[in-house]
Design an enzyme around this catalytic site. Sequence first.
Site, PDB file in Angstrom:
ATOM      1  N   LYS A 211     105.106  61.386  68.967  1.00  0.00           N
ATOM      2  CA  LYS A 211     106.556  61.481  69.214  1.00  0.00           C
ATOM      3  C   LYS A 211     107.182  62.615  68.394  1.00  0.00           C
ATOM      4  CE  LYS A 211     106.145  58.364  72.204  1.00  0.00           C
ATOM      5  NZ  LYS A 211     106.029  56.944  72.124  1.00  0.00           N
TER       6      LYS A 211
HETATM    7  C1  LIG Z   1     105.702  55.617  72.852  1.00  0.00           C
HETATM    8  C2  LIG Z   1     106.577  54.821  73.724  1.00  0.00           C
HETATM    9  C3  LIG Z   1     106.863  53.477  73.475  1.00  0.00           C
HETATM   10  C4  LIG Z   1     106.162  52.683  72.412  1.00  0.00           C
HETATM   11  O1  LIG Z   1     106.276  53.238  71.152  1.00  0.00           O
HETATM   12  P1  LIG Z   1     105.333  52.685  69.971  1.00  0.00           P
HETATM   13  O2  LIG Z   1     106.069  53.142  68.743  1.00  0.00           O
HETATM   14  O3  LIG Z   1     104.015  53.348  70.140  1.00  0.00           O
HETATM   15  O4  LIG Z   1     105.271  51.227  70.083  1.00  0.00           O
HETATM   16  C5  LIG Z   1     107.770  52.838  74.283  1.00  0.00           C
HETATM   17  N1  LIG Z   1     108.371  53.472  75.305  1.00  0.00           N
HETATM   18  C6  LIG Z   1     108.102  54.756  75.602  1.00  0.00           C
HETATM   19  C7  LIG Z   1     108.815  55.397  76.734  1.00  0.00           C
HETATM   20  C8  LIG Z   1     107.186  55.463  74.824  1.00  0.00           C
HETATM   21  O5  LIG Z   1     106.894  56.722  75.135  1.00  0.00           O
END
Ligand SMILES: *Cc1c(COP(=O)(O)O)cnc(C)c1O
Length: 413
Positions: A211
């Site tokens: 992210k």
């Molecule tokens: C990465 C992601 C999540 C989950 O995030 P985590 O921190 O890995 O639990 C949820 N929704 C979207 C759209 C994502 O890209």
Amino acid sequence: MKNVNTGFIGGMKMPNLEKPVTEGGNPVRKDYLIFGKPEIRTEEIDEVVRVLKSGWLSTGPMVQELEEKISNYIGCKYTLAVNSCTAALHLSLICNEIGKNDEVIVSPLTFAASVNVIEHVGAKPKFVDVEKDSFNIDAEKIVESITPKTKAVMPVHFGGLPCDMDAINKIAYENELIVIEDAAHAIGAEFKSQKIGSQGNPTCFSFYPTKNITAGEGGVICLNDEDIAEMIKIYSNHGLSKHAWRRYSKEGEKTYNVIYPGYKYNMQDINAAIVTHQLDRIEEIIHMRKKYANSYFKAFKDLDLIELPPDKSDRKNTWHLFPILLNLEKLRISRNEFMAALHEENIGSGIHYGAIHLQPYYKKKYGFNNGMFKRVEYISERTISIPFQTSMSEEDLFNVVSAVKKILYFYEK
Ligand SMILES: *Cc1c(COP(=O)(O)O)cnc(C)c1O
């Protein structure tokens, strides 16, 4: 550097005549370019070392500092740190009392977690197709999908381009729905100059390694409702009252009561130490990503073999992803073959996303089929996200452009 000419540098545009590796050519680079590799600097490393030496490894002062810092940055009243965005979404559903017999509206163009958490609370995901020009949930179609059982809508700000929050909030208000925002891609994004997460809806951000900013693993919920914030805090730590009380009185620290059957979802100080310094650089990161996006736009602009990702002028996009849609009608290979060919060139990539309604579990449970959410299926079949991270150099970008063009030109019909 190899003698590949993509016209990316210097503004020249010349077709690349080299063969892809899949046809016996040489790769555009020697080492593998990992998709979504995070950029970790010495500030993060030093802070982690400091936390380790402090002896306070789990939830402690660093987490509290991070929560305050995020509230200030976003402009929300409360921020609750947890160990993932998935946990953040799950707790947002639970603490808004969404459960059995309820329906939650969501787009099937998202990561599995957004939809899995709806199943976790025993509710039913109600899919709605996306808009062609944003990849976000189509507000007009939300209205058609509301039933007496609909309790919430979960807009996903795809790739960091905000959803039409005016339309969604209005529909939610008129139909008494709760809005839980999946902002996993969208920290720092703005809709009409308002930061995503600042308007009161529980808004969940992710700090997963790929992210825009990372904690290793981690996430937060930003919101303005004090009671729900309190409930989330308790729920994230086994449902123990102790945690909440500690904020107000010293005596509360010694004993606790179990208020809810909570979860083990608390963030650790080690993870908070990583993300706090990433947050300091957030504007720089968004700026860099926008710059990289412009480079890709420029390099691919006259190519009718792909469609480039959407953007909207009334929104601040965090440019979390750079998905290109392959024009399959003009190519001799499928998306998966394209991805494999890119891999052979030593370029990693991702798929955001394979339509959730066609995933085995959802397909089987709810009887979904091809043709039900046409725009999502169109994107899902063609999309490939090319490397797009601040740890990339100019040369890395150049390699990606070379590889993409080389494969496209070779397999053009
Ligand atoms: C990465 C992601 C999540 C989950 O995030 P985590 O921190 O890995 O639990 C949820 N929704 C979207 C759209 C994502 O890209």
